[in-house]
Design a protein around this motif. Structure first.
Motif, PDB file in Angstrom:
ATOM      1  N   ILE A  36      30.788 149.958  18.334  1.00  0.00           N
ATOM      2  CA  ILE A  36      31.723 150.749  17.533  1.00  0.00           C
ATOM      3  C   ILE A  36      32.982 149.916  17.354  1.00  0.00           C
ATOM      4  CG2 ILE A  36      32.990 152.923  17.308  1.00  0.00           C
ATOM      5  CD1 ILE A  36      31.133 154.061  19.521  1.00  0.00           C
ATOM      6  N   TRP A  37      33.409 149.739  16.102  1.00  0.00           N
ATOM      7  CA  TRP A  37      34.582 148.911  15.808  1.00  0.00           C
ATOM      8  C   TRP A  37      35.549 149.628  14.887  1.00  0.00           C
ATOM      9  CZ3 TRP A  37      35.997 143.925  17.228  1.00  0.00           C
ATOM     10  CH2 TRP A  37      35.097 143.289  18.097  1.00  0.00           C
ATOM     11  N   GLU A  38      36.826 149.434  15.137  1.00  0.00           N
ATOM     12  CA  GLU A  38      37.855 149.859  14.192  1.00  0.00           C
ATOM     13  C   GLU A  38      38.106 148.689  13.252  1.00  0.00           C
ATOM     14  OE1 GLU A  38      42.427 151.549  13.999  1.00  0.00           O
ATOM     15  OE2 GLU A  38      41.471 151.257  15.945  1.00  0.00           O
ATOM     16  N   LEU A  39      38.176 148.972  11.960  1.00  0.00           N
ATOM     17  CA  LEU A  39      38.474 147.947  10.975  1.00  0.00           C
ATOM     18  C   LEU A  39      39.978 147.822  10.816  1.00  0.00           C
ATOM     19  CD1 LEU A  39      35.786 148.856   8.285  1.00  0.00           C
ATOM     20  CD2 LEU A  39      35.580 147.313  10.239  1.00  0.00           C
ATOM     21  N   ASP A  40      40.423 146.734  10.213  1.00  0.00           N
ATOM     22  CA  ASP A  40      41.866 146.523  10.097  1.00  0.00           C
ATOM     23  C   ASP A  40      42.548 147.517   9.160  1.00  0.00           C
ATOM     24  OD1 ASP A  40      41.032 145.453   7.645  1.00  0.00           O
ATOM     25  OD2 ASP A  40      41.849 143.459   8.021  1.00  0.00           O
ATOM     26  N   ASN A  41      41.773 148.324   8.428  1.00  0.00           N
ATOM     27  CA  ASN A  41      42.358 149.367   7.581  1.00  0.00           C
ATOM     28  C   ASN A  41      42.275 150.749   8.233  1.00  0.00           C
ATOM     29  OD1 ASN A  41      39.684 150.077   7.322  1.00  0.00           O
ATOM     30  ND2 ASN A  41      39.642 149.989   5.095  1.00  0.00           N
ATOM     31  N   GLY A  42      41.780 150.812   9.484  1.00  0.00           N
ATOM     32  CA  GLY A  42      41.683 152.075  10.208  1.00  0.00           C
ATOM     33  C   GLY A  42      40.326 152.745  10.132  1.00  0.00           C
ATOM     34  N   ASP A  43      39.466 152.318   9.214  1.00  0.00           N
ATOM     35  CA  ASP A  43      38.116 152.888   9.142  1.00  0.00           C
ATOM     36  C   ASP A  43      37.309 152.448  10.359  1.00  0.00           C
ATOM     37  OD1 ASP A  43      38.673 154.168   6.771  1.00  0.00           O
ATOM     38  OD2 ASP A  43      37.629 152.719   5.503  1.00  0.00           O
ATOM     39  N   ILE A  44      36.172 153.089  10.584  1.00  0.00           N
ATOM     40  CA  ILE A  44      35.331 152.808  11.746  1.00  0.00           C
ATOM     41  C   ILE A  44      33.980 152.281  11.284  1.00  0.00           C
ATOM     42  CG2 ILE A  44      34.243 153.818  13.798  1.00  0.00           C
ATOM     43  CD1 ILE A  44      37.358 153.878  13.821  1.00  0.00           C
ATOM     44  N   ALA A  45      33.516 151.230  11.938  1.00  0.00           N
ATOM     45  CA  ALA A  45      32.179 150.679  11.689  1.00  0.00           C
ATOM     46  C   ALA A  45      31.320 150.959  12.917  1.00  0.00           C
ATOM     47  CB  ALA A  45      32.255 149.180  11.430  1.00  0.00           C
ATOM     48  N   VAL A  46      30.121 151.493  12.688  1.00  0.00           N
ATOM     49  CA  VAL A  46      29.194 151.797  13.769  1.00  0.00           C
ATOM     50  C   VAL A  46      27.936 150.959  13.573  1.00  0.00           C
ATOM     51  CG1 VAL A  46      27.813 153.595  14.878  1.00  0.00           C
ATOM     52  CG2 VAL A  46      30.071 154.152  13.975  1.00  0.00           C
ATOM     53  N   ILE A  47      27.548 150.252  14.612  1.00  0.00           N
ATOM     54  CA  ILE A  47      26.309 149.474  14.589  1.00  0.00           C
ATOM     55  C   ILE A  47      25.320 150.201  15.486  1.00  0.00           C
ATOM     56  CG2 ILE A  47      25.241 147.260  15.134  1.00  0.00           C
ATOM     57  CD1 ILE A  47      28.104 146.032  14.877  1.00  0.00           C
ATOM     58  N   GLY A  48      24.199 150.572  14.925  1.00  0.00           N
ATOM     59  CA  GLY A  48      23.199 151.300  15.695  1.00  0.00           C
ATOM     60  C   GLY A  48      21.840 151.163  15.044  1.00  0.00           C
ATOM     61  N   ARG A  49      20.896 151.918  15.520  1.00  0.00           N
ATOM     62  CA  ARG A  49      19.543 151.895  14.977  1.00  0.00           C
ATOM     63  C   ARG A  49      19.499 152.727  13.705  1.00  0.00           C
ATOM     64  NH1 ARG A  49      16.358 150.541  19.608  1.00  0.00           N
ATOM     65  NH2 ARG A  49      17.476 148.706  20.343  1.00  0.00           N
ATOM     66  N   LYS A  83      36.015 156.915  23.625  1.00  0.00           N
ATOM     67  CA  LYS A  83      36.938 158.047  23.503  1.00  0.00           C
ATOM     68  C   LYS A  83      38.397 157.688  23.789  1.00  0.00           C
ATOM     69  CE  LYS A  83      37.527 162.851  24.801  1.00  0.00           C
ATOM     70  NZ  LYS A  83      37.014 163.976  25.586  1.00  0.00           N
ATOM     71  N   PRO A  84      38.714 156.944  24.835  1.00  0.00           N
ATOM     72  CA  PRO A  84      40.127 156.606  25.086  1.00  0.00           C
ATOM     73  C   PRO A  84      40.755 155.751  23.981  1.00  0.00           C
ATOM     74  CG  PRO A  84      38.811 156.204  27.059  1.00  0.00           C
ATOM     75  CD  PRO A  84      37.856 156.487  25.932  1.00  0.00           C
ATOM     76  N   ASP A  85      39.955 155.042  23.219  1.00  0.00           N
ATOM     77  CA  ASP A  85      40.466 154.184  22.148  1.00  0.00           C
ATOM     78  C   ASP A  85      40.611 154.908  20.809  1.00  0.00           C
ATOM     79  OD1 ASP A  85      40.519 152.006  23.874  1.00  0.00           O
ATOM     80  OD2 ASP A  85      38.480 151.404  23.359  1.00  0.00           O
ATOM     81  N   ILE A  86      40.114 156.143  20.726  1.00  0.00           N
ATOM     82  CA  ILE A  86      40.139 156.898  19.472  1.00  0.00           C
ATOM     83  C   ILE A  86      41.357 157.823  19.473  1.00  0.00           C
ATOM     84  CG2 ILE A  86      38.903 158.553  18.020  1.00  0.00           C
ATOM     85  CD1 ILE A  86      36.303 157.484  19.337  1.00  0.00           C
ATOM     86  N   PRO A  87      42.258 157.661  18.492  1.00  0.00           N
ATOM     87  CA  PRO A  87      43.456 158.505  18.467  1.00  0.00           C
ATOM     88  C   PRO A  87      43.109 159.966  18.177  1.00  0.00           C
ATOM     89  CG  PRO A  87      43.380 157.086  16.533  1.00  0.00           C
ATOM     90  CD  PRO A  87      42.221 156.704  17.402  1.00  0.00           C
ATOM     91  N   ASP A  88      43.962 160.868  18.631  1.00  0.00           N
ATOM     92  CA  ASP A  88      43.764 162.292  18.376  1.00  0.00           C
ATOM     93  C   ASP A  88      44.016 162.658  16.917  1.00  0.00           C
ATOM     94  OD1 ASP A  88      43.092 162.841  21.018  1.00  0.00           O
ATOM     95  OD2 ASP A  88      45.167 163.154  21.596  1.00  0.00           O
ATOM     96  N   ALA A  89      44.841 161.913  16.255  1.00  0.00           N
ATOM     97  CA  ALA A  89      45.117 162.221  14.837  1.00  0.00           C
ATOM     98  C   ALA A  89      45.240 160.950  14.039  1.00  0.00           C
ATOM     99  CB  ALA A  89      46.398 163.012  14.713  1.00  0.00           C
TER     100      ALA A  89
END
Length: 89
Positions: A36-49, A83-89
């Motif tokens: 799971i990665w945060e992109l430099d624009n704030g979007d999230i990239a998920v690598i999975g099956r 979870k600790p890296d994901i902001p509440d808002a």
């Protein structure tokens, strides 16, 4: 098709959310997917099956997968670790 949100293909991977697959015990030889990665624009990239074909006919009525989208699955422990890296808002 005009969408309110479109993925920015120029965004770069900025920071991992949580721990690597290797740290989590979700890979045995190399630090490969899932991730799971945060992109430099704030979007999230998920690598999975990619399980789009498996879940495609089992989606709830209000869920759809566009032709340019995929349903990916990651281990629960990856999201919990992030979870600790994901902001509440």
């Amino acid at each position: 098709m005009d969408r309110p949100w479109e993925a920015d293909t120029g965004a770069k991977l900025w920071r991992r959310l949580g721990k690597s697959a290797l740290e989590m015990g979700n890979t045995s030889a190399s630090p490969s997917c899932p991730d799971i990665w945060e992109l430099d624009n704030g979007d999230i990239a998920v690598i999975g099956r990619d399980l789009t074909a498996v879940y495609g006919d089992r989606l709830p009525p209000d869920v759809s997968i566009g032709p340019d989208e995929r349903l990916v699955v990651i281990p629960r422990n990856m999201l919990v670790a992030a979870k600790p890296d994901i902001p509440d808002a």
